[in-house]
Write an enzyme that holds these catalytic residues in place. Structure first.
Site, PDB file in Angstrom:
ATOM      1  N   GLU A 111       0.857  -1.194   0.000  1.00  0.00           N
ATOM      2  CA  GLU A 111       0.000   0.000   0.000  1.00  0.00           C
ATOM      3  C   GLU A 111       0.885   1.233   0.000  1.00  0.00           C
ATOM      4  O   GLU A 111       2.103   1.149   0.204  1.00  0.00           O
ATOM      5  CB  GLU A 111      -0.967  -0.022   1.199  1.00  0.00           C
ATOM      6  CG  GLU A 111      -2.020  -1.129   1.050  1.00  0.00           C
ATOM      7  CD  GLU A 111      -3.119  -1.101   2.094  1.00  0.00           C
ATOM      8  OE1 GLU A 111      -3.165  -0.171   2.914  1.00  0.00           O
ATOM      9  OE2 GLU A 111      -3.936  -2.037   2.091  1.00  0.00           O
ATOM     10  N   HIS A 228      -9.733   9.336   2.125  1.00  0.00           N
ATOM     11  CA  HIS A 228      -9.266   8.241   1.260  1.00  0.00           C
ATOM     12  C   HIS A 228      -9.465   8.679  -0.183  1.00  0.00           C
ATOM     13  O   HIS A 228     -10.540   9.135  -0.563  1.00  0.00           O
ATOM     14  CB  HIS A 228     -10.058   6.956   1.549  1.00  0.00           C
ATOM     15  CG  HIS A 228      -9.370   5.733   1.031  1.00  0.00           C
ATOM     16  ND1 HIS A 228      -9.231   5.478  -0.312  1.00  0.00           N
ATOM     17  CD2 HIS A 228      -8.757   4.715   1.677  1.00  0.00           C
ATOM     18  CE1 HIS A 228      -8.571   4.332  -0.467  1.00  0.00           C
ATOM     19  NE2 HIS A 228      -8.261   3.854   0.730  1.00  0.00           N
ATOM     20  N   ARG A 274      -0.997   9.082   0.981  1.00  0.00           N
ATOM     21  CA  ARG A 274      -2.440   9.169   0.778  1.00  0.00           C
ATOM     22  C   ARG A 274      -2.936  10.607   0.657  1.00  0.00           C
ATOM     23  O   ARG A 274      -3.839  10.901  -0.123  1.00  0.00           O
ATOM     24  CB  ARG A 274      -3.131   8.454   1.942  1.00  0.00           C
ATOM     25  CG  ARG A 274      -4.574   8.195   1.696  1.00  0.00           C
ATOM     26  CD  ARG A 274      -5.161   7.317   2.765  1.00  0.00           C
ATOM     27  NE  ARG A 274      -4.894   5.922   2.503  1.00  0.00           N
ATOM     28  CZ  ARG A 274      -5.366   4.931   3.258  1.00  0.00           C
ATOM     29  NH1 ARG A 274      -6.119   5.194   4.294  1.00  0.00           N
ATOM     30  NH2 ARG A 274      -5.103   3.686   2.959  1.00  0.00           N
ATOM     31  N   HIS A 333     -12.220   9.419   5.881  1.00  0.00           N
ATOM     32  CA  HIS A 333     -11.944   7.993   6.083  1.00  0.00           C
ATOM     33  C   HIS A 333     -11.398   7.690   7.476  1.00  0.00           C
ATOM     34  O   HIS A 333     -11.687   6.642   8.037  1.00  0.00           O
ATOM     35  CB  HIS A 333     -10.923   7.576   5.015  1.00  0.00           C
ATOM     36  CG  HIS A 333     -10.514   6.140   5.058  1.00  0.00           C
ATOM     37  ND1 HIS A 333     -11.407   5.115   4.830  1.00  0.00           N
ATOM     38  CD2 HIS A 333      -9.303   5.550   5.259  1.00  0.00           C
ATOM     39  CE1 HIS A 333     -10.757   3.950   4.898  1.00  0.00           C
ATOM     40  NE2 HIS A 333      -9.488   4.185   5.180  1.00  0.00           N
ATOM     41  N   ARG A 368      -1.884   9.202   8.603  1.00  0.00           N
ATOM     42  CA  ARG A 368      -1.684   7.793   8.974  1.00  0.00           C
ATOM     43  C   ARG A 368      -1.163   6.987   7.793  1.00  0.00           C
ATOM     44  O   ARG A 368      -1.666   7.104   6.670  1.00  0.00           O
ATOM     45  CB  ARG A 368      -3.011   7.206   9.449  1.00  0.00           C
ATOM     46  CG  ARG A 368      -2.963   5.737   9.787  1.00  0.00           C
ATOM     47  CD  ARG A 368      -4.341   5.263  10.211  1.00  0.00           C
ATOM     48  NE  ARG A 368      -5.303   5.463   9.155  1.00  0.00           N
ATOM     49  CZ  ARG A 368      -5.640   4.542   8.267  1.00  0.00           C
ATOM     50  NH1 ARG A 368      -5.099   3.350   8.305  1.00  0.00           N
ATOM     51  NH2 ARG A 368      -6.546   4.810   7.343  1.00  0.00           N
TER      52      ARG A 368
HETATM   53  C1  SIN Z   1      -7.592   0.618   2.139  1.00  0.00           C
HETATM   54  O1  SIN Z   1      -7.809  -0.587   2.051  1.00  0.00           O
HETATM   55  O2  SIN Z   1      -7.287   1.320   1.185  1.00  0.00           O
HETATM   56  C2  SIN Z   1      -7.744   1.275   3.459  1.00  0.00           C
HETATM   57  C3  SIN Z   1      -6.628   0.910   4.322  1.00  0.00           C
HETATM   58  C4  SIN Z   1      -6.538   1.890   5.439  1.00  0.00           C
HETATM   59  O3  SIN Z   1      -7.248   2.869   5.475  1.00  0.00           O
HETATM   60  O4  SIN Z   1      -5.674   1.686   6.281  1.00  0.00           O
END
Ligand code: SIN
Length: 509
Positions: A111, A228, A274, A333, A368
């Protein structure tokens, strides 16, 4: 009944705290049936932990600190990262169905802003649901825990000597109960339901922040809300999520003409931090160029098996993600800020503890790192439980208390619209002042409801922070200050923040 530990909230932080608090007797209050009503069950990506051969807790801590843009408490980040692998093993021991490879190693997703694949996953995008189901089985089978389903907490009971003496709750029949306890843990999750579009349950409205603040707790960094970047933009609220793991698998962000716009924004393109991706997607949507997540090549025909939740959400909206790019937009989010606690979840208010998203240990700073939140619930929930085991009952003398009034639905609707417009991905002083003015007016009409108190903290923190950092972007103060300083506000401090004097003209939106 003054000795049990009361935990408010039944997401990962609440249930993990409960499981580890034995031999103390624990009562868990959850307004919604177990397994519903918490963000945990909606989490898609998984749990970040240094489980791979190429990884280490030091690297995980380094990524966490870098993502947090100067405001991460480094001790908290190291605790989080070092405890991560053992917490995954412990959850696996409770039958959380994490995926494993044929050789027995953990299946890990990549991620954004992680320097390696580090996210332990469950059936592609089913992490939250799988983990929560395992935790629910465990708490139901554990004699020291009593779950009161349908019991909605509505406020805290102050103690004569200062601090917390218990919880006001309403049972499933609407009957009020004053539950006295010398220790209360708040684990109520997010405040993102205060925003016009959220990826969290709509009921997550920062109630615990308001309750704790009324007892004198400090609220730390309330302005830091994470948006998000790839909520699925099909007019639903709460919005379904298209997990960041899709971008980890190679899905691309494109505009309506097929142009891959993140390449011009950041060297890491779709896997940039993010907040960077959220701002870029926001600008695409705002200027009409559109933003779409194109997973046709990266996932294609395997979509139903590999990302069943995203697939189902798309198909329900008439979009086949195997053949079509998915329309996306940012949505509120995660709340990085919250009730300030030490590393054991203690708020400094006698008898009051907090764990998970409603707490602010400083582990997330201004932004975060993806999939650190479930881990935070585990690590800091367990630490709170360990500390609470050593805490002896304190004498309490409850003072009379009433729950705050509720915010009527039309006022909540107005507030959510204003939060999205004025405290969203991009903010400025004029907008935040308009928001505070609206909150003042709604206070006058309806009283200081929990939703208005929580919203006030976000608006006041946003107005006071005259810089841009992590999830907080001020269009009128785009630079980042050299010194990174936490916002720490009591309720009196938040109430004292006044709107700027602003021109009467409406913003050119
Ligand atoms: C996601 O699956 O994109 C969210 C993961 C997160 O917010 O930590």
């Amino acid at each position: 009944m003054t000795h049990p530990l009361i935990i408010v909230g039944a997401g990962i932080a609440g249930l993990w705290t409960a499981l580890h608090a034995a031999p103390r007797r624990v009562i868990v209050l959850t307004g919604a049936p177990l397994g519903t009503g918490s963000s945990t069950g909606w989490a898609q990506g998984g749990v970040a932990a240094a489980l791979g051969d190429d990884d280490s807790p030091a690297l995980h801590a380094r990524d966490t600190i870098a993502a947090g843009a100067g405001l991460v408490d480094e001790a908290a980040a190291h605790l989080l990262a070092e405890a991560g692998p053992a917490e995954i093993e412990a959850l696996y021991g409770f039958s959380a169905p994490f995926e494993r490879e044929a050789d027995g190693s953990w299946s890990l997703s990549r991620e954004a802003a992680h320097s390696t694949a580090r996210v332990a996953r469950v059936k592609g995008d089913q992490a939250g649901a799988g983990i929560l189901a395992a935790l629910i089985r465990a708490v139901r089978a554990t004699p020291h825990i009593e779950i009161r389903e349908g019991w909605r907490a509505a406020g805290l009971i102050p103690d004569l000597a200062g601090g917390c003496a218990g919880v006001i709750a309403f049972d499933a029949d609407g009957l009020r109960h004053d539950l006295l306890a010398s220790d209360v843990v708040l684990a109520t999750g997010s405040l993102c339901g205060l925003f016009g579009v959220t990826t969290t349950p709509a009921s997550s409205q920062g109630q615990a922040l308001a309750w704790a603040a009324r007892l004198g707790a400090v609220i730390q960094d309330p302005e830091f809300v994470q948006f998000h970047p790839t909520a699925i933009d099909v007019g639903r609220d709460p919005a379904p999520l298209a997990t960041e793991a899709l971008r980890g698998e190679g899905a691309l962000l494109i505009d309506r003409s097929g142009h891959r716009f993140m390449r011009g924004v950041h060297a890491d393109a779709e896997l940039a931090p993010r907040d960077v991706v959220a701002r870029a997607v926001h600008r695409q949507v705002k200027t009409g160029r559109g933003a779409f997540l194109d997973a046709r090549a990266a996932v294609g025909a395997e979509f139903p098996e590999r990302f069943p939740a995203v697939f189902a959400a798309c198909m329900a909206a008439g979009i086949d993600p195997r053949a079509q790019p998915i329309p996306v937009a940012p949505a509120a989010h995660y709340h990085m800020g919250g009730i300030a606690t030490d590393l054991d979840g203690y708020t400094g208010v006698p008898g009051l503890w907090a764990a998970g998203e409603c707490a602010s240990t400083g582990v997330h700073g201004a932004n975060r790192l993806a999939s650190n939140s479930l881990l935070e619930g585990l690590v800091f929930g367990r630490r709170a439980a360990e500390a609470l085991k050593l805490t002896s009952a304190r004498p309490i003398t409850p003072l009379p208390a009433e729950p705050a009034p509720a915010l009527p639905a039309d006022a909540l609707h107005e507030l959510r619209g204003a939060m999205a417009l004025y405290a969203g991905v991009e903010r400025d002083g004029a907008g935040l002042s308009r928001l505070l003015t609206l909150i003042d007016a709604l206070d006058d009409l309806h009283g200081q409801t929990d939703a208005l108190v929580a919203a006030r903290f976000v608006a006041a923190g946003g107005l006071l922070r005259e810089e841009s950092r992590g999830g907080h972007f001020r269009a009128d103060h785009p630079a980042t200050d050299i010194a990174a300083v936490h916002t720490r506000l009591t309720l009196a401090g938040a109430n004292a923040v006044a709107p700027m004097t602003i021109p009467l003209a409406e913003p050119a939106e």
